[in-house]
Design an enzyme around this catalytic site. Structure first.
Site, PDB file in Angstrom:
ATOM      1  N   LYS A 272       6.470  -1.157   0.492  1.00  0.00           N
ATOM      2  CA  LYS A 272       7.816  -0.764   0.048  1.00  0.00           C
ATOM      3  C   LYS A 272       7.688  -0.377  -1.423  1.00  0.00           C
ATOM      4  CE  LYS A 272      12.314  -0.488   0.764  1.00  0.00           C
ATOM      5  NZ  LYS A 272      12.868   0.606   1.576  1.00  0.00           N
TER       6      LYS A 272
ATOM      7  N   ASP B 234      10.349   0.546   6.161  1.00  0.00           N
ATOM      8  CA  ASP B 234      11.530   0.894   6.976  1.00  0.00           C
ATOM      9  C   ASP B 234      11.216   2.078   7.888  1.00  0.00           C
ATOM     10  OD1 ASP B 234      11.242   2.040   4.489  1.00  0.00           O
ATOM     11  OD2 ASP B 234      13.363   2.116   3.997  1.00  0.00           O
TER      12      ASP B 234
ATOM     13  N   ASP C 179       4.580  -9.707   9.794  1.00  0.00           N
ATOM     14  CA  ASP C 179       5.224 -10.644  10.710  1.00  0.00           C
ATOM     15  C   ASP C 179       6.245  -9.890  11.566  1.00  0.00           C
ATOM     16  OD1 ASP C 179       6.192 -12.900  11.911  1.00  0.00           O
ATOM     17  OD2 ASP C 179       7.172 -13.732  10.138  1.00  0.00           O
TER      18      ASP C 179
ATOM     19  N   ASP D  93       5.738  -8.268  15.688  1.00  0.00           N
ATOM     20  CA  ASP D  93       6.627  -8.649  16.794  1.00  0.00           C
ATOM     21  C   ASP D  93       7.271  -7.413  17.422  1.00  0.00           C
ATOM     22  OD1 ASP D  93       6.074 -11.286  16.662  1.00  0.00           O
ATOM     23  OD2 ASP D  93       8.133 -11.965  16.334  1.00  0.00           O
TER      24      ASP D  93
END
Ligand code: NAD
Length: 361
Positions: free
Chosen positions: A195, A227, A251, A255
């Site tokens: 980011k 993003d 993390d 997922d």
């Protein structure tokens, strides 16, 4: 060759799925002329019951003395198990955090692969899936926001919190090297996710990744904002080979990548340090709801064992044989309950292990 494998069977479905992985490993050993010597290591609830703590110092020493560790899963039903009445540092999951720290497992690798036969379980539209996807997420595991200083306090009558995200250049360099190393064994593309338009930590991340990339001229690399990466994963997942990223972004993105494969019972993972050592385990938990019922899918654990052969023992041919046997069993129409669909043959955990073992060539 002779390899010493530490085995953490753990809790819930852990012992069932690990036993199937050992079945398959033993077949590989016979066919390819290796010896796998297993040493049981207690961790999680099993260790709490036997020793009063989720991981003993002896267990850590046994793990350190192994060439690699294969794990099932640990933990119980978090609402009914007595393990969750204990203070947090004595609960099953504390064992996992302790072993990661003791063994300096700073790199977490999670593949996300779409099997043609399981395409129906992928929540993404066919036209977006295209030829499918085959990526790994290399996530930094021991630094960043989850390990930084934090505090909660009242400031002038208002509850105020602070979490800190800290990395130094050495921590970034060692995970970047892991990411580029893995890429050389794959399709040779790294997408570094950060980011950098907002965070100083991401700007340093980007600078260090660019330095590391110079040592890998045959690996192409790109930077992507987190993003955008979250969107691209559901828009065009086939574009990714290795996603390299820091702890919290990894993390969340890992997922998301797991979800788009459609089945938690198929997903392997590895936690690595800067030697050849690794801890290999499925991405799912101990599934207490189906424990002891011969219903668990052992494939994630079998694929984790395949990763162990590839990354800790450099046995690429043998790892290929295990991965190919899993593909073949799916092609032949066998499914455990979690991945069952009409027209396929439903089998239990132990039978699935047998079927995969029989297909090792
Ligand atoms: P879970 O992954 O154990 O189960 C979620 C759902 O997926 C359940 O319905 C379960 O039956 C199913 N499932 C999971 N693995 C499966 C498999 N191999 N085959 C078929 N179905 C499978 O997650 P949870 O219920 O949130 O957690 C249960 C326990 O596991 C908790 O104590 C949790 O802390 C622990 N846990 C451990 C690890 C680990 O050992 N690394 C990771 C995650 C959760």
């Amino acid at each position: 060759m002779n390899y010493k494998i530490g085995v953490i069977s753990g809790d819930g479905i852990g012992p069932e799925i690990v036993s199937e992985a050992k079945k398959v490993l033993n077949r590989v050993a016979d066919l390819y002329g290796h010896t796998f010597q297993y040493e049981e290591i207690l961790m999680g609830g099993a260790s709490i019951d036997a020793c009063g703590v989720p991981l003993t110092d002896e267990a850590i020493e046994a793990a350190k003395a192994s060439d690699a560790v294969l794990m099932g899963s640990i933990g119980g039903d978090t609402t009914t198990s007595p393990w969750y009445k204990l203070p947090p540092n004595l609960r099953p999951e504390a064992g996992l955090l302790k072993i990661r720290k003791a063994l300096n497992l700073f790199a977490n690798l999670r593949p996300a692969y779409l099997y043609e036969e399981l395409k129906g379980a992928c929540p993404i539209k066919d036209e977006l899936i295209g030829e499918g996807f085959d990526m790994v997420i290399m996530r930094e595991l021991t630094g960043g926001l989850y390990f930084g200083a934090r505090e909660t306090k009242e400031v002038e009558g208002i509850m105020t919190v602070r979490d800190t995200l800290t990395y130094n250049e050495n921590e970034i360099r060692r995970i970047a090297v892991k990411g580029f190393d893995i890429a050389t064994k794959r399709r040779k593309k790294v997408t570094s996710v950060d980011k950098a338009n907002v965070l100083d930590s991401s700007r340093l991340w980007r600078k260090v990744v660019e330095e590391v990339a110079k040592d890998y001229p045959d690996v192409t690399y790109e930077h992507m904002l987190v993003d955008n990466c979250a969107m691209q994963l559901v828009k065009n997942p086939g574009q990714f080979d290795v996603i390299l990223t820091e702890n919290m972004f990894g993390d969340i993105l890992s997922d998301e990548a797991s979800m788009i494969t459609g089945s938690i019972g198929m997903l392997s993972s590895a936690s690595l340090n800067d030697t050849r050592f690794g801890l290999y385990e499925p991405s799912h938990g101990s599934a207490p709801d189906i424990a002891g019922k011969d219903m668990a899918n052992p494939i994630a654990t079998i694929l984790s064992a395949a990763m162990m052969l590839r990354f800790s023992f450099d046995l690429d041919k043998e790892a290929d044989a295990m991965e190919d046997a899993v593909k073949q069993v799916l092609k032949d129409g066998y499914r455990t309950a979690d991945i069952y669909s009409d027209g396929t043959a439903k089998v239990g955990c132990s039978r699935m292990g047998d079927l995969i073992r029989e297909r090792i060539l």
